[in-house]
Design a protein around this motif. Structure first.
Motif, short mmCIF file in Angstrom:
data_model
loop_
_atom_site.label_atom_id
_atom_site.label_comp_id
_atom_site.label_asym_id
_atom_site.label_seq_id
_atom_site.Cartn_x
_atom_site.Cartn_y
_atom_site.Cartn_z
N LEU A 57 -53.60 14.12 7.86
CA LEU A 57 -52.35 13.73 6.94
C LEU A 57 -52.22 12.18 7.37
O LEU A 57 -51.68 12.05 8.37
CB LEU A 57 -51.29 14.53 7.13
CG LEU A 57 -49.98 14.50 6.19
CD1 LEU A 57 -50.40 15.11 4.78
CD2 LEU A 57 -48.79 15.06 6.66
N PHE A 58 -52.41 11.43 6.30
CA PHE A 58 -52.29 10.02 6.65
C PHE A 58 -51.68 9.34 5.21
O PHE A 58 -52.23 9.85 4.32
CB PHE A 58 -53.65 9.44 6.93
CG PHE A 58 -53.64 7.99 7.02
CD1 PHE A 58 -52.88 7.38 7.99
CD2 PHE A 58 -54.26 6.97 5.93
CE1 PHE A 58 -52.99 5.88 8.14
CE2 PHE A 58 -54.36 5.82 6.17
CZ PHE A 58 -53.61 5.16 7.12
N VAL A 59 -50.55 8.79 5.44
CA VAL A 59 -50.06 7.61 4.42
C VAL A 59 -50.41 6.20 4.82
O VAL A 59 -50.02 5.74 5.93
CB VAL A 59 -48.44 7.91 4.43
CG1 VAL A 59 -48.05 7.13 3.19
CG2 VAL A 59 -48.44 9.37 3.90
N ALA A 60 -50.98 5.75 3.86
CA ALA A 60 -51.50 4.38 4.30
C ALA A 60 -49.92 3.42 4.28
O ALA A 60 -48.95 3.83 3.60
CB ALA A 60 -52.11 3.66 3.16
N PRO A 61 -49.92 2.34 4.99
CA PRO A 61 -48.74 1.35 5.07
C PRO A 61 -48.13 1.18 3.81
O PRO A 61 -47.02 1.23 3.63
CB PRO A 61 -49.34 0.24 5.87
CG PRO A 61 -50.33 0.86 6.70
CD PRO A 61 -51.15 1.62 5.87
N SER A 62 -48.90 0.91 2.68
CA SER A 62 -48.34 0.40 1.31
C SER A 62 -47.78 1.74 0.72
O SER A 62 -46.98 1.41 -0.27
CB SER A 62 -49.58 -0.21 0.68
OG SER A 62 -50.51 0.82 0.23
N GLY A 63 -48.05 2.84 1.37
CA GLY A 63 -47.45 4.02 0.60
C GLY A 63 -46.22 4.80 1.49
O GLY A 63 -45.49 5.68 1.02
N ARG A 64 -45.75 4.08 2.70
CA ARG A 64 -44.94 4.63 3.37
C ARG A 64 -43.52 4.38 2.90
O ARG A 64 -43.05 3.43 2.25
CB ARG A 64 -45.10 4.19 4.84
CG ARG A 64 -46.20 4.51 5.62
CD ARG A 64 -46.45 4.20 6.94
NE ARG A 64 -47.81 4.67 7.33
CZ ARG A 64 -48.62 4.03 8.24
NH1 ARG A 64 -48.03 3.00 8.87
NH2 ARG A 64 -49.68 4.40 8.47
N GLY A 65 -42.44 5.29 3.13
CA GLY A 65 -41.03 5.22 2.60
C GLY A 65 -40.77 5.69 1.18
O GLY A 65 -39.84 5.70 0.65
N ARG A 66 -42.05 6.56 0.60
CA ARG A 66 -41.80 6.96 -0.56
C ARG A 66 -41.60 8.42 -0.85
O ARG A 66 -41.60 8.89 -1.82
CB ARG A 66 -42.86 6.33 -1.59
CG ARG A 66 -43.15 4.98 -1.61
CD ARG A 66 -44.26 4.54 -2.47
NE ARG A 66 -44.60 3.15 -2.39
CZ ARG A 66 -45.40 2.49 -3.26
NH1 ARG A 66 -45.88 3.25 -4.23
NH2 ARG A 66 -45.54 1.34 -3.22
N GLY A 67 -41.80 9.00 0.47
CA GLY A 67 -41.88 10.33 0.31
C GLY A 67 -43.23 11.07 0.07
O GLY A 67 -43.40 12.27 -0.03
N LEU A 68 -44.41 10.36 0.40
CA LEU A 68 -45.69 10.76 0.21
C LEU A 68 -46.03 11.75 1.06
O LEU A 68 -46.83 12.68 0.64
CB LEU A 68 -46.45 9.65 0.09
CG LEU A 68 -46.43 8.59 -1.33
CD1 LEU A 68 -47.63 7.64 -1.31
CD2 LEU A 68 -46.46 9.26 -2.62
N GLY A 69 -45.69 11.56 2.39
CA GLY A 69 -46.18 12.43 3.30
C GLY A 69 -45.57 13.80 3.14
O GLY A 69 -46.29 15.02 3.24
#
Length: 161
Positions: free
Chosen positions: A89-101
């Motif tokens: 389970l990985f969220v790229a830095p550009s996707g963090r803080g958006r609730g994607l995880g």
């Protein structure tokens, strides 16, 4: 409102491989003992239905590849629980803080249920504090180790009802 699209990819597809490479690169750079972090690209056959699946998160046709993760069947747990393991389970830095995880974790649990899972398990390392917080907030409880992952310090399980 954020709209998330889940796209199944073979775990060895170039885009999936690139996300996993970014994940491994970040883990090596931030692991408490970088020399001790062991990486291995997953066996594609373990992430192919009905054994499992690998998913990439897109936000639109133009915004692709923000996160990834997989779920795979492992041996049955105690009392015959059908276990699927959540991996990478990985969220790229550009996707963090958006609730994607959180969204991706829920999607992987949903897919595990569809395969017949009654329990999801996963492992993580103490250094991944955000991941540990996500798992606990999502209903995962600490369990005894179910594997010998040299990178893991904590193991979790969640009933999939």
């Amino acid at each position: 409102m954020l709209v998330v699209h889940y796209r199944e990819l073979p775990v060895d597809a170039p885009e999936a491989h690139a996300l996993l490479d970014a994940y491994f690169t970040e883990r090596i750079a931030t692991f408490p003992d970088p020399v001790g972090y062991k990486t291995a690209f997953p066996d594609a056959s373990l992430f192919t239905p009905p054994h499992g699946v690998f998913v990439v998160v897109d936000l639109s046709d133009d915004e692709r590849g923000f996160a990834c993760g997989g779920v795979r069947r492992i041996r049955d747990g105690a009392a015959g629980k059908v276990q699927y393991e959540i991996k990478h389970l990985f969220v790229a830095p550009s996707g963090r803080g958006r609730g994607l995880g959180k969204a991706l974790l829920g999607e992987l649990e949903r897919r595990a249920r569809a395969f017949g899972a009654t329990e999801a398990v996963l492992d993580t390392n103490d250094s991944l504090t955000a991941a540990g917080g996500l798992y606990r907030a999502s209903g995962y409880a600490t369990i005894e180790p179910y594997n010998d992952n040299p990178n893991a310090t904590h193991w979790y399980a969640k009933p999939l009802l």
